[in-house]
Scaffold this active site. Structure first.
Site, mmCIF file in Angstrom:
data_model
loop_
_atom_site.group_PDB
_atom_site.id
_atom_site.type_symbol
_atom_site.label_atom_id
_atom_site.label_comp_id
_atom_site.label_asym_id
_atom_site.label_seq_id
_atom_site.Cartn_x
_atom_site.Cartn_y
_atom_site.Cartn_z
ATOM 1 N N SER A 259 -9.671 -0.879 7.299
ATOM 2 C CA SER A 259 -9.140 -0.896 5.935
ATOM 3 C C SER A 259 -8.380 -2.164 5.587
ATOM 4 O O SER A 259 -8.097 -2.408 4.417
ATOM 5 C CB SER A 259 -8.229 0.320 5.723
ATOM 6 O OG SER A 259 -8.966 1.510 5.873
ATOM 7 N N SER B 176 -9.377 1.590 2.985
ATOM 8 C CA SER B 176 -8.578 2.390 2.093
ATOM 9 C C SER B 176 -7.559 1.573 1.313
ATOM 10 O O SER B 176 -6.993 2.038 0.322
ATOM 11 C CB SER B 176 -7.851 3.480 2.896
ATOM 12 O OG SER B 176 -6.989 2.909 3.886
ATOM 13 N N LYS C 156 0.847 -1.195 0.000
ATOM 14 C CA LYS C 156 0.000 0.000 0.000
ATOM 15 C C LYS C 156 0.882 1.244 0.000
ATOM 16 O O LYS C 156 1.879 1.317 0.731
ATOM 17 C CB LYS C 156 -0.907 -0.030 1.231
ATOM 18 C CG LYS C 156 -1.930 1.087 1.322
ATOM 19 C CD LYS C 156 -2.815 0.881 2.552
ATOM 20 C CE LYS C 156 -3.876 1.952 2.697
ATOM 21 N NZ LYS C 156 -4.743 1.719 3.888
#
Length: 603
Positions: A175, A151, A77
């Site tokens: 998330s 996210s 990420k």
């Protein structure tokens, strides 16, 4: 030919069979180039650098599988630092190029894993839906009209679509779990402080957690174990004292009454109810609990002063670059400007009051079983109402880090049309991470919904998470020893415990043995027979009792290995083949209990 989903077992076997990490990375490069979702990556690792890193790995560790994650491709990420690749947090103006890997990335690389790129996210990790990025919205691998969850959106899609074996996300409000649910994956959400956050752009620094998206619980746990460990450079890092759970007979807390909120999504509600029944079938005791204090704690994350932590993370940058923020993200973060120190302390006090209230609920249950998200939405629906609908996703996730819990999200199956997946999450106390894993793995295996976008993929037996050794011996029972049957007392009296109800593999047949008192069946394995499997129960008994039990089994019955529908093999009742000559076959009934009911035989 590699499977669609690049689980650790498949790659380890490929390497043992002579495949090279260079072969695998070429497949990854080709799949990445052919991907139809352009929003997965913000910065893919360039092809030539990927090849160079694989060659460097093979120079450092030339023997196949000589490191825990030898040649395993993973995605990161883009709020987690990877040396040589920019960190942007999905805000190009914020971009910087780190000289060092984040601690977790460094540990994974040292174990042999290869970074294939930095993935898209809700900007500054603010959101649970995946639409808040200037790089576009990664989509559910099952329907491009639907959100992927955020996210950590790009990370989940990368794994679910077969581009990476695993991916790192972060989790403040859910998330690391919601995207797993929307893409038929496992989400490993460690206890806060178990995994270091050095080199991670913070969202809410005091509750942020680095997470793992993986095809199986076993894979996710193995990867987490590489990452975890105290890091003195992280002020929130903690030295773990592992918590335990009962090896069997878990009390599972489930939603009840008005706290069951699915925002009209009957499909997800039905899948949640089915998950409860699967937990019961695995031997759990189902206990309704009051979710209200957990829900009130969850509300503090965005409606309380913790939103000020999001401002603290980017305050200087926001002051000069407000126009570079996604409008929804900017609105959330700027909402913290009016928060005061008094509100922060009052919020902390309220959280502790609610924590005390949750203690009464934890007295009822060892583990909570919750929907990961109560519903999902299309990208269009989310964009039209981004705050409210995003909030729906976090109803059962937002409390977990605030209340210092461990969690593992696993798939819950697909809606009635087989269109979209949903997920459930098992939540335990702080540092119950390892203790949660065996039951989470068992729940995933009972589902038979594949891994990621490959719904037919079988979960490898090699990735199974074993139960902690409790000194008891498992045994499969098929007839008069089943729960409620005449000989069940032979299991319960010495302290035996039912572990689960399940079925055998398809190649077993069942017969009524003549002249037995009480009536008993004979279970025979016939390789090549293609049945539906037979109802059985798995019990655990003390070793001494198991020995006495086996000694007293009358012929033609005996104990041998019985293969179950999940591929595991456990000692259980089998019958000598000669004894079924002329006996009535009842295989089509599906098990002894159905026969007893059909014949009105007293239990």
């Amino acid at each position: 030919m590699l499977p669609t989903i690049l689980d650790l077992t498949s790659l380890s076997e490929a390497y043992a069979a002579g495949k090279s990490p260079l072969d695998i990375i070429e497949i990854v490069i080709a799949r990445r180039a052919a991907s139809t979702d352009p929003a997965i990556f913000i910065t893919p690792t360039p092809d030539d650098i990927l090849r160079a890193e694989v060659r460097a790995l093979m120079m450092r560790a030339p023997e196949p599988n000589s490191l825990p994650l030898w040649g395993i491709p993973f995605a990161v990420k883009d709020n987690i630092d990877v040396a040589g690749l920019p960190t942007t947090a999905a805000c190009p103006a914020f971009s910087y190029r780190p000289e060092k890997d984040a601690t977790v990335v460094a540990r994974l690389r040292a174990a042999g894993a290869i970074v294939i790129g930095k993935t898209n996210l809700d900007q500054f990790a603010t959101g649970l839906n995946g639409t808040r990025s200037p790089h576009g919205a990664p989509r559910s691998v099952f329907d491009k009209n639907y959100v992927s969850g955020g996210s950590s959106s790009g990370s989940a899609v990368a794994v679910a679509s077969g581009l990476a074996s695993f991916a790192l996300g972060t989790d403040t409000a859910g998330s690391g779990r919601v995207p797993a649910a929307f893409n038929n994956l496992v989400g490993i959400k460690p206890t806060p402080g178990l995994v270091p956050n050095v080199g991670v752009v913070p969202a809410c620094r005091s509750v942020d957690v680095v997470t793992v998206f993986a095809p199986t619980v076993g894979d996710g746990v193995a990867i987490r174990k590489v990452m975890e460990g105290f890091d003195a450079a992280d002020p929130f890092s903690r030295k773990a004292v592992p918590a335990s759970l009962p090896a069997s007979g878990l009390r599972i807390g489930v939603l009840d009454g008005a706290e069951r909120e699915f925002f009209g999504d009957k499909e997800v509600e039905a899948l949640y109810d089915q998950a409860i029944e699967r937990a019961r079938g695995l031997g759990a005791t189902i206990v309704p609990f009051d979710y209200a204090p957990f829900r009130e704690a969850a509300a503090l994350l965005y409606d309380g002063p913790w939103v000020a932590e999001r401002l603290a993370a980017v305050e200087t940058f926001l002051a000069t670059n407000a126009a570079d923020f996604d409008p929804t993200v900017r609105g959330i973060i700027e909402g913290a400007k009016g928060k005061t120190a008094v509100e922060a302390f009052n919020g902390r006090y309220r959280l502790e009051e609610l924590r005390r209230k949750t203690e009464a609920e934890w007295e009822k249950a060892d583990v909570l079983l919750l929907p990961t998200s109560p519903t999902t939405y299309t990208v269009e629906e989310m964009m039209a109402d981004p705050i409210v609908k995003n909030g729906h996703f976090g109803r059962y996730t937002n409390f977990v880090n605030l209340l210092d819990c461990a969690a593992i999200a696993v798939p819950a199956g697909f809606d009635a049309d087989g269109h979209l997946p949903a997920g459930i999450t098992l939540v335990g106390s702080a540092f119950a991470d390892d203790a949660l894993a065996p039951f989470a793995d068992a729940m995933h295996r009972t589902l038979n919904a594949g891994m990621g976008k490959d719904r037919l993929a079988a979960i490898p037996e090699a990735s199974r998470v074993p139960q902690a050794d409790d000194g008891l011996v498992p045994i499969v029972v098929v007839g008069a020893h089943l729960t409620g049957m005449p000989l069940n007392h032979e299991l319960t009296r010495p302290g035996g415990r039912r572990i689960k109800s399940c079925r055998t593999a398809p190649d077993y047949r069942l017969f009524v043995l003549p002249d037995t008192v009480p009536p008993k069946p004979g279970l025979i394995r016939e390789p090549g027979f293609d049945g539906k499997g037979l109802e059985v129960e798995v019990w655990k008994v003390p070793a001494e009792a198991f020995g006495r039990f086996v000694q007293n089994i009358p012929a033609p019955l005996g104990i041998g290995k019985v293969t179950l529908d999940d591929g595991s093999q456990i000692a259980g009742f089998l019958c000598e083949a000669h004894a079924i000559e002329g006996a009535r076959e009842i295989t089509e009934l599906g098990g002894w209990r159905a026969y007893v009911t059909d014949q009105r035989i007293p239990k």
